[in-house]
Design a protein around this motif. Structure first.
Motif, PDB file in Angstrom:
ATOM      1  N   VAL A  63       0.832  -1.195   0.000  1.00 33.39           N
ATOM      2  CA  VAL A  63       0.000   0.000   0.000  1.00 33.39           C
ATOM      3  C   VAL A  63       0.871   1.252   0.000  1.00 33.39           C
ATOM      4  N   ASP A  64       1.937   1.261   0.819  1.00 29.19           N
ATOM      5  CA  ASP A  64       2.842   2.410   0.855  1.00 29.19           C
ATOM      6  C   ASP A  64       3.485   2.677  -0.502  1.00 29.19           C
ATOM      7  N   GLU A  65       3.713   1.624  -1.268  1.00 27.75           N
ATOM      8  CA  GLU A  65       4.396   1.785  -2.545  1.00 27.75           C
ATOM      9  C   GLU A  65       3.461   2.178  -3.689  1.00 27.75           C
ATOM     10  N   LEU A  66       2.152   1.890  -3.561  1.00 26.40           N
ATOM     11  CA  LEU A  66       1.224   2.103  -4.670  1.00 26.40           C
ATOM     12  C   LEU A  66       0.177   3.181  -4.435  1.00 26.40           C
ATOM     13  N   ALA A  67      -0.063   3.558  -3.188  1.00 25.96           N
ATOM     14  CA  ALA A  67      -1.117   4.528  -2.895  1.00 25.96           C
ATOM     15  C   ALA A  67      -0.762   5.909  -3.440  1.00 25.96           C
ATOM     16  N   LEU A  68      -1.789   6.715  -3.653  1.00 21.60           N
ATOM     17  CA  LEU A  68      -1.577   8.082  -4.104  1.00 21.60           C
ATOM     18  C   LEU A  68      -1.160   8.945  -2.916  1.00 21.60           C
ATOM     19  N   VAL A  69       0.057   9.428  -2.961  1.00 21.27           N
ATOM     20  CA  VAL A  69       0.580  10.343  -1.950  1.00 21.27           C
ATOM     21  C   VAL A  69       1.295  11.460  -2.676  1.00 21.27           C
ATOM     22  N   GLY A  70       0.950  12.696  -2.346  1.00 17.25           N
ATOM     23  CA  GLY A  70       1.567  13.816  -3.041  1.00 17.25           C
ATOM     24  C   GLY A  70       3.019  14.004  -2.661  1.00 17.25           C
ATOM     25  N   GLU A  71       3.260  14.067  -1.341  1.00 19.02           N
ATOM     26  CA  GLU A  71       4.620  14.303  -0.862  1.00 19.02           C
ATOM     27  C   GLU A  71       4.721  13.802   0.567  1.00 19.02           C
ATOM     28  N   TRP A  72       5.723  12.995   0.845  1.00 17.38           N
ATOM     29  CA  TRP A  72       5.888  12.485   2.204  1.00 17.38           C
ATOM     30  C   TRP A  72       6.494  13.567   3.081  1.00 17.38           C
ATOM     31  N   PRO A  73       6.008  13.691   4.327  1.00 12.36           N
ATOM     32  CA  PRO A  73       6.541  14.721   5.225  1.00 12.36           C
ATOM     33  C   PRO A  73       7.984  14.402   5.620  1.00 12.36           C
ATOM     34  N   PRO A  74       8.738  15.415   6.001  1.00 14.80           N
ATOM     35  CA  PRO A  74      10.143  15.207   6.376  1.00 14.80           C
ATOM     36  C   PRO A  74      10.264  14.503   7.722  1.00 14.80           C
ATOM     37  N   PRO A  75      11.477  14.064   8.115  1.00 15.36           N
ATOM     38  CA  PRO A  75      11.694  13.438   9.415  1.00 15.36           C
ATOM     39  C   PRO A  75      11.218  14.376  10.541  1.00 15.36           C
ATOM     40  N   PRO A  76      10.740  13.849  11.673  1.00 13.02           N
ATOM     41  CA  PRO A  76      10.798  12.427  12.051  1.00 13.02           C
ATOM     42  C   PRO A  76       9.593  11.611  11.570  1.00 13.02           C
ATOM     43  N   TYR A  77       8.733  12.203  10.711  1.00 10.38           N
ATOM     44  CA  TYR A  77       7.559  11.483  10.245  1.00 10.38           C
ATOM     45  C   TYR A  77       7.809  10.772   8.918  1.00 10.38           C
ATOM     46  N   TYR A  78       9.029  10.750   8.527  1.00  5.14           N
ATOM     47  CA  TYR A  78       9.366  10.223   7.206  1.00  5.14           C
ATOM     48  C   TYR A  78       9.132   8.718   7.122  1.00  5.14           C
ATOM     49  N   VAL A  79       8.488   8.304   6.062  1.00  2.00           N
ATOM     50  CA  VAL A  79       8.322   6.888   5.747  1.00  2.00           C
ATOM     51  C   VAL A  79       9.259   6.591   4.577  1.00  2.00           C
ATOM     52  N   PRO A  80       9.972   5.484   4.577  1.00  9.01           N
ATOM     53  CA  PRO A  80      10.988   5.235   3.527  1.00  9.01           C
ATOM     54  C   PRO A  80      10.380   4.985   2.147  1.00  9.01           C
ATOM     55  N   THR A  81       9.764   6.009   1.600  1.00 10.64           N
ATOM     56  CA  THR A  81       9.236   5.955   0.245  1.00 10.64           C
ATOM     57  C   THR A  81       9.029   7.387  -0.220  1.00 10.64           C
ATOM     58  N   GLU A  82       8.550   7.573  -1.435  1.00 11.95           N
ATOM     59  CA  GLU A  82       8.374   8.911  -1.975  1.00 11.95           C
ATOM     60  C   GLU A  82       6.979   9.042  -2.568  1.00 11.95           C
ATOM     61  N   GLY A  83       6.620  10.259  -2.956  1.00 10.85           N
ATOM     62  CA  GLY A  83       5.307  10.506  -3.511  1.00 10.85           C
ATOM     63  C   GLY A  83       5.366  11.040  -4.923  1.00 10.85           C
ATOM     64  N   VAL A  84       4.215  11.515  -5.415  1.00  9.20           N
ATOM     65  CA  VAL A  84       4.126  12.010  -6.783  1.00  9.20           C
ATOM     66  C   VAL A  84       5.057  13.188  -6.999  1.00  9.20           C
ATOM     67  N   ALA A  85       5.148  14.076  -6.011  1.00  6.87           N
ATOM     68  CA  ALA A  85       5.990  15.264  -6.150  1.00  6.87           C
ATOM     69  C   ALA A  85       7.458  14.907  -6.323  1.00  6.87           C
ATOM     70  N   GLU A  86       7.867  13.748  -5.815  1.00  3.12           N
ATOM     71  CA  GLU A  86       9.257  13.304  -5.979  1.00  3.12           C
ATOM     72  C   GLU A  86       9.469  12.522  -7.266  1.00  3.12           C
ATOM     73  N   GLY A  87       8.471  12.496  -8.131  1.00  6.63           N
ATOM     74  CA  GLY A  87       8.638  11.864  -9.433  1.00  6.63           C
ATOM     75  C   GLY A  87       7.919  10.550  -9.623  1.00  6.63           C
ATOM     76  N   GLN A  88       7.209  10.077  -8.611  1.00  2.00           N
ATOM     77  CA  GLN A  88       6.517   8.796  -8.737  1.00  2.00           C
ATOM     78  C   GLN A  88       5.098   9.018  -9.272  1.00  2.00           C
ATOM     79  N   TRP A  89       5.026   9.444 -10.530  1.00  2.00           N
ATOM     80  CA  TRP A  89       3.739   9.722 -11.157  1.00  2.00           C
ATOM     81  C   TRP A  89       2.892   8.470 -11.323  1.00  2.00           C
ATOM     82  N   TYR A  90       3.506   7.304 -11.321  1.00  2.00           N
ATOM     83  CA  TYR A  90       2.752   6.073 -11.497  1.00  2.00           C
ATOM     84  C   TYR A  90       1.702   5.896 -10.403  1.00  2.00           C
TER      85      TYR A  90
END
Length: 300
Positions: A110-137
């Motif tokens: 779910v973390d890898e495929l769900a629609l997320v615009g941008e993951w918040p910075p540490p300490p809330y960071y989850v080891p993945t990225e969102g659409v804003a970081e280039g994961q348009w898929y």
């Protein structure tokens, strides 16, 4: 001069409404689903989608042209197929397969495929990225992603009830384009308006697109609009009153689905393919523009 049946110059009835091509004195708002000639109740022959005129049912246009039976087309110009629900079955199977994969793999998928615009910075960071970081898929994969059994059950029922008739009316390629563009439209509006760190998933945007397309098709076929209007109102009430619903996905899918369907079923016959392609292209470009602008806002 006498006019042969089916002539495009068949006169309107006394009230100004088009007259039946076989009985010009009878007003009618219904047209043959194949040749689009106006037909009265006595000339209507029920078909899988809408009604056909007697000439098309016999396999002849009434003008000495090649038999329609050799080149059957849907109201949108698609090819009539033996299994008009094939794409709906495939889409349903894909959604179920991803759901089973989530049950097996767990939240990591779910973390890898769900629609997320941008993951918040540490300490809330989850080891993945969102659409804003280039994961348009994620804009597309989220459309096939579900976690709760009730969520996928509700969406798949909507896909089956609405998708089958639409696929039969539009044809496979047009129907698939409608579904995917509606899903992307819902994802794009969610990406634009929702919080950048708020995950979103589900086929609801695509299903609302099918609902909007159904309304457009029923209006095009001059069917009673009251059932689809009631269904649409109930779904909108549900959208804005139920907790944890991404209303942006519903509205985005509804608008894109209705717009694309309108271009498909109202395209003039002589330029049908061109108008339909342009309609889909404009919808896709609008989606890309929304995503691009939102990405600049988050990364600029």
């Amino acid at each position: 001069m006498d006019q042969e049946p089916g002539s495009p110059d068949t006169p309107a009835a006394a009230g100004g409404t088009p007259g039946c091509y076989r009985h010009p004195e009878r007003e009618t708002g219904v047209r043959c689903a194949r040749c689009e000639r106006p037909i009265c109740p006595d000339c209507m022959v029920s078909a899988s989608v809408g009604f056909q005129c007697p000439d098309c049912v016999k396999g002849t246009s009434g003008k000495g042209q090649a038999p329609y039976a050799s080149r059957p087309r849907t109201i949108a110009g698609g090819t009539v197929t033996a299994d008009p629900h094939l794409i709906s079955k495939i889409l349903l199977g894909l959604n179920l397969a991803v759901f089973v994969a989530v049950l097996v793999v767990g939240d990591r998928l779910v973390d890898e495929l769900a629609l997320v615009g941008e993951w918040p910075p540490p300490p809330y960071y989850v080891p993945t990225e969102g659409v804003a970081e280039g994961q348009w898929y994620r804009l597309l994969t989220a459309v096939f992603l579900h976690q709760a059994p009730w969520h996928i059950a509700f969406n798949m029922l909507g896909l089956w009830w609405l998708g089958g008739p639409l696929e039969a009316a539009l044809g496979r390629v047009r129907y698939l384009a409608l579904y995917l563009l509606s899903g992307l439209g819902g994802s794009a509006l969610t990406y634009w308006l929702a919080g950048p760190g708020q995950p979103s998933l589900g086929a609801s945007g695509a299903i609302f697109g099918l609902l909007g397309a159904t309304a457009v098709l029923m209006r095009r076929m001059n069917y009673d609009m009251r059932p689809v209007i009631v269904l649409l109102v109930l779904n909108l009430v549900f959208t804005f009153t139920w907790a944890n619903i991404a209303w942006q996905a519903h509205i985005g899918g509804l608008v894109v689905g209705a717009a694309v369907a309108y271009g498909m079923v109202h395209a003039p016959r002589e330029r049908r393919a061109l108008v339909q392609r342009v309609t889909c292209l404009v919808a896709l470009l609008a989606i890309v523009a929304v995503v691009w602008i939102r990405t600049l806002q988050l990364t600029g």
